[in-house]
Design a protein around this motif. Structure first.
Motif, PDB file in Angstrom:
ATOM      1  N   UNK A 178       0.541  -1.423   0.290  1.00 21.01           N
ATOM      2  CA  UNK A 178      -0.167  -0.186   0.218  1.00 21.01           C
ATOM      3  C   UNK A 178       1.206   1.150   0.111  1.00 21.01           C
ATOM      4  N   UNK A 179       0.264   2.107  -0.592  1.00 22.41           N
ATOM      5  CA  UNK A 179       0.871   3.296  -0.883  1.00 22.41           C
ATOM      6  C   UNK A 179      -0.069   3.907  -0.338  1.00 22.41           C
ATOM      7  N   UNK A 180       0.928   6.044  -0.186  1.00 19.83           N
ATOM      8  CA  UNK A 180      -0.275   7.075   0.154  1.00 19.83           C
ATOM      9  C   UNK A 180      -1.385   7.844  -0.999  1.00 19.83           C
ATOM     10  N   UNK A 181      -2.295   7.921  -1.953  1.00 17.39           N
ATOM     11  CA  UNK A 181      -2.518   8.512  -3.387  1.00 17.39           C
ATOM     12  C   UNK A 181      -3.918   8.782  -3.369  1.00 17.39           C
ATOM     13  N   UNK A 182      -4.436   8.777  -2.434  1.00 15.62           N
ATOM     14  CA  UNK A 182      -5.670  10.001  -1.481  1.00 15.62           C
ATOM     15  C   UNK A 182      -4.788  11.010  -0.783  1.00 15.62           C
ATOM     16  N   UNK A 183      -5.592  11.827  -1.452  1.00 14.14           N
ATOM     17  CA  UNK A 183      -4.964  13.066  -0.600  1.00 14.14           C
ATOM     18  C   UNK A 183      -5.957  14.347   0.149  1.00 14.14           C
ATOM     19  N   UNK A 184      -6.190  14.986   1.589  1.00 19.36           N
ATOM     20  CA  UNK A 184      -7.193  15.749   1.253  1.00 19.36           C
ATOM     21  C   UNK A 184      -6.600  17.597   1.288  1.00 19.36           C
ATOM     22  N   UNK A 185      -5.914  18.111   0.297  1.00 23.23           N
ATOM     23  CA  UNK A 185      -4.765  19.153   0.695  1.00 23.23           C
ATOM     24  C   UNK A 185      -6.120  20.797   0.634  1.00 23.23           C
ATOM     25  N   UNK A 186      -4.774  20.823   1.617  1.00 24.64           N
ATOM     26  CA  UNK A 186      -6.024  21.707   2.341  1.00 24.64           C
ATOM     27  C   UNK A 186      -5.239  23.329   1.956  1.00 24.64           C
ATOM     28  N   UNK A 187      -6.405  24.273   2.175  1.00 23.47           N
ATOM     29  CA  UNK A 187      -5.033  25.938   2.058  1.00 23.47           C
ATOM     30  C   UNK A 187      -4.853  25.756   3.202  1.00 23.47           C
ATOM     31  N   UNK A 188      -3.719  26.704   3.257  1.00 22.11           N
ATOM     32  CA  UNK A 188      -2.738  27.267   4.047  1.00 22.11           C
ATOM     33  C   UNK A 188      -3.745  28.133   5.374  1.00 22.11           C
ATOM     34  N   UNK A 189      -5.075  28.700   4.719  1.00 20.98           N
ATOM     35  CA  UNK A 189      -5.423  29.288   5.901  1.00 20.98           C
ATOM     36  C   UNK A 189      -6.459  28.322   6.667  1.00 20.98           C
ATOM     37  N   UNK A 190      -6.624  27.040   6.524  1.00 20.32           N
ATOM     38  CA  UNK A 190      -7.658  26.319   7.213  1.00 20.32           C
ATOM     39  C   UNK A 190      -6.405  25.326   8.243  1.00 20.32           C
ATOM     40  N   UNK A 191      -6.875  25.006   8.999  1.00 19.10           N
ATOM     41  CA  UNK A 191      -6.495  24.109  10.460  1.00 19.10           C
ATOM     42  C   UNK A 191      -7.237  22.980  10.101  1.00 19.10           C
ATOM     43  N   UNK A 192      -6.611  21.916   9.938  1.00 15.62           N
ATOM     44  CA  UNK A 192      -7.032  20.394  10.379  1.00 15.62           C
ATOM     45  C   UNK A 192      -7.134  19.588  11.966  1.00 15.62           C
TER      46      UNK A 192
END
Length: 342
Positions: free
Chosen positions: A301-315
């Motif tokens: 398994x590799x990590x090819x699915x992502x949620x990329x967020x704007x720098x103004x967003x906290x996770x």
């Protein structure tokens, strides 16, 4: 023959070097290519996804050099392992706070800013049973759902299973095969057009989130770089994704690329943050989760699915979830948006 054997026995440094340097060289080459700011070749695009495994295996190189007492090879091996570790290890360390001045603005607003829950799933040619996906939506209660490989039959099945009741606003771009995608939201949505590459129309739109204003979302799904002729489609699709700026932006989906691919690193350099990476879950594999072989060898398994967020967003949180039939894990992120005016 006796003379030849005696000659080798009298020169232990030669055979030690023949053991040490071949152990170091492949990992050193991998580290050099990984640092190149570009996807240097089609085959490298396929291989670089496995950098986390190579980083782990690279400890063999300095160990061999140590055992055969080759100081130069030992130093080189340690440097190579350190380089690969530096590329990979931060993904396992939590860093949920945004960076820079924009991040300071989010922190000033506190963690009580408007929340946005994002779910993404690759349906494998629409094969996921609609009821299973709708059950996951009911359980996780996402505000935004991005789907890849959404077929017309899958879209109809999801509507019949009640998805429209849970997420009534949609940019449905279902197509036969693997090119279809969809964006479904709890809040009003204004669809947007992105540049189509080889007929792939990635669903996109601006979501009006209460208390946060407009949030631009893309359901990401470039071509899989499985064959040389698809490399251009893969590269152009990733290059066409909008950078951060203007409205708050979120890129969510199957990128067919890991954080080790230069195309994704350019998005991160532009300001995006990976939600899994930010929460210390950046090494959670998302594909394949069905047996998959490459040239007769099983693919880990590799990590090819992502949620990329704007720098103004906290996770706030990130997780992976299993769906039946598909070879991808669904991904889920809980985000905190800046309040209007931040």
């Amino acid at each position: 023959m006796a003379r030849l054997t005696a000659g080798w026995a009298g020169r232990p440094g030669i055979w030690r070097g023949l053991l040490a340097w071949p152990a170091v060289a492949p990992f050193a080459l991998w580290a050099v290519l990984r640092l190149v700011p570009g996807d240097v070749h089609f085959r490298w695009v396929q291989l670089v996804a496995f950098t986390p495994y190579v980083a782990l295996a690279s400890v063999v190189a300095p160990l061999v050099a140590l055992l055969v007492r080759r100081p130069a090879a030992l130093v080189t091996g340690l440097a190579v392992t350190a380089t690969l570790t530096a590329c990979v290890l931060p993904r396992a360390l939590s860093d949920p706070s945004p960076q820079g001045s924009a991040g300071a603005g989010v922190r000033a607003a506190g963690a009580a800013g408007p929340a946005l829950r994002v779910l993404s799933a690759n349906l494998l040619y629409g094969s996921v049973p609609p009821a299973a996906l709708v059950d996951l939506v009911r359980r996780l209660r996402p505000d935004v759902l991005t789907l890849q490989e959404l077929t017309p039959e899958a879209s109809a099945g999801l509507r019949a299973a009640g998805l429209a009741t849970l997420l009534p606003y949609a940019d449905d771009r279902a197509q036969k095969g693997s090119s279809g995608s969809g964006l479904f939201t709890r809040f009003p949505l204004r669809p947007e057009e992105l540049t189509a590459v080889d007929g792939r129309r990635q669903a996109a739109g601006v979501v009006e989130v209460p208390g946060a204003g407009p949030v631009a979302v893309v359901s990401v799904h470039p071509c899989a770089p499985r064959y040389p002729f698809r490399f251009r489609c893969w590269s152009k699709s990733l290059a066409s994704l909008p950078g951060p700026g203007g409205p708050v932006r979120i890129l969510s989906g199957d990128f067919n690329a890991t954080l080790d691919h230069a195309s994704v690193r350019r998005l991160l350099d532009a300001g995006y943050r990976d939600a899994a990476d930010a929460t210390g879950n950046g090494l959670a594999g998302t594909w394949p989760y069905r047996p998959w072989n490459f040239s007769g060898l099983p693919v880990p398994p590799v990590t090819i699915d992502h949620v990329l967020v704007d720098p103004r967003v906290a996770v706030r949180a990130f997780g992976v979830h299993r769906l039946p039939v598909t070879d991808h894990r669904a991904i889920f992120a809980e985000l905190v948006l800046p309040t209007t005016g931040v």
